[in-house]
Enzyme design. Structure first.
Site, PDB file in Angstrom:
ATOM      1  N   TYR A  44       0.827  -1.205   0.000  1.00  0.00           N
ATOM      2  CA  TYR A  44       0.000   0.000   0.000  1.00  0.00           C
ATOM      3  C   TYR A  44       0.863   1.257   0.000  1.00  0.00           C
ATOM      4  CZ  TYR A  44      -3.447  -3.451   1.546  1.00  0.00           C
ATOM      5  OH  TYR A  44      -4.247  -4.559   1.660  1.00  0.00           O
ATOM      6  N   HIS A 102       0.095 -12.113   1.232  1.00  0.00           N
ATOM      7  CA  HIS A 102      -0.774 -11.127   0.592  1.00  0.00           C
ATOM      8  C   HIS A 102      -1.118 -11.508  -0.848  1.00  0.00           C
ATOM      9  CE1 HIS A 102      -1.484  -6.500  -0.043  1.00  0.00           C
ATOM     10  NE2 HIS A 102      -2.582  -7.222  -0.236  1.00  0.00           N
TER      11      HIS A 102
END
Length: 316
Positions: free
Chosen positions: A56, A119
């Protein structure tokens, strides 16, 4: 704030989870000071679950969250991830994962994270996830740098397939339980009860479709789903409520999902989301929304390697 047990971890987490991806300027450029104020407001109003990733903002979200949580670590449950580092940069090798935890801890200014997750596992082979990545994060858990371990991803049936084969503390599914989607119920919910892992849901607003915000240009949803936003907004206007409030309350009402993670970084966003905890869905509105949504219900897009995208009831 309501708290629920996160599976066999026995940890109590807030039903509203703080998704820190917007702190990395993922949707819009965000003022760091305002982002820190939003984090502090969330903590002051009972949010204890924070989810982030080096992906992110290409480490920016982790760095900013670390600054915001400095001196406030006690009684918080902090989750981060490994394996995905950019839009098309994936590395689930043992060497990279072992380095990744140390890098994340440095950015977060912490000695450990509560949860360390692989992830978006759909982007690499099943063999690498099972035979290399999982043993790596198990070593990290054993070292004490992470208290618990889990997996995240988009293809909900693939998450279930992997979770059947290994022991996990948590599974994070995104975009599969909200007003538009309910396929989390088919396999993952019963499997979470059978195996005892904590089940988490992210993207209850379907990356802004279920809100009055402008849709991001990069949204991958089928055009039919994107086009439904004005209709849903009109229905909610008739009832005098915000679509986002209905969508948030609907998602958080699922009794078998420990926490619903929402991306937020602006003070007014966290204030609205906290207020949605006391929101009551008006009688009749869910039936009207369901009728409008029916043509696109569970219509979904795929990401990752094709062999990992197990069949859904509807795909596009």
């Amino acid at each position: 704030m309501e708290y629920r047990k996160l599976g066999k971890t026995n940890e109590l987490v807030s039903v509203l989870g703080y998704g820190a991806s917007p702190l990395g300027n993922v949707f819009d450029v965000v003022d760091e000071k305002e982002g820190m104020q939003a984090v502090h407001y969330a903590i002051d109003h009972g949010v204890n679950f924070f989810d982030v990733s080096p992906f992110y903002g290409i480490t920016l979200a982790e760095t900013r969250l670390g600054k915001a949580l400095k001196g406030k670590r006690n009684d918080l449950f902090v989750a981060t991830k490994c394996g995905r580092y950019d839009l098309q940069v994936f590395d689930f090798s043992t060497k990279r994962i072992m380095a990744s935890i140390d890098e994340s801890l440095q950015r977060l200014q912490m000695d450990y994270v509560d949860l360390f997750q692989l992830h978006d596992i759909e982007f690499v082979s099943k063999e690498q996830i099972l035979n290399e990545a999982m043993p790596a994060i198990e070593k990290i858990k054993a070292s004490g740098k992470a208290r618990f371990i889990g997996i995240t991803g988009l293809p909900v049936r693939y998450l279930a397939e992997i979770a059947r084969q290994i022991e996990l503390d948590t599974v994070l599914s995104w975009a599969h339980y909200n007003l538009l989607q309910d396929e989390i119920n088919d396999e993952l919910v019963p499997l979470s009860k059978e195996k005892g892992f904590g089940l988490m849901n992210a993207a209850p607003l379907m990356q802004r479709i279920l809100s009055d915000a402008a849709l991001p240009a990069w949204h991958n949803a089928p055009k039919e789903m994107l086009a439904i936003q004005p209709t849903l907004l009109q229905i909610c206007k008739k009832y005098g409520v915000r679509l986002s409030d209905v969508a948030m309350r609907y998602a958080m009402d699922h009794p078998d999902i420990a926490t619903t993670i929402v991306g937020m970084c602006r003070l007014n966003s966290i204030q609205r989301n906290i207020a949605s905890l006391d929101f009551k869905i008006p009688d009749g509105i869910l039936a009207e929304l369901a009728n409008a949504i029916a043509p696109v219900k569970n219509l979904m897009w795929f990401e990752g390697q094709p062999e990992n995208n197990l069949p859904h009831s509807k795909t596009r």
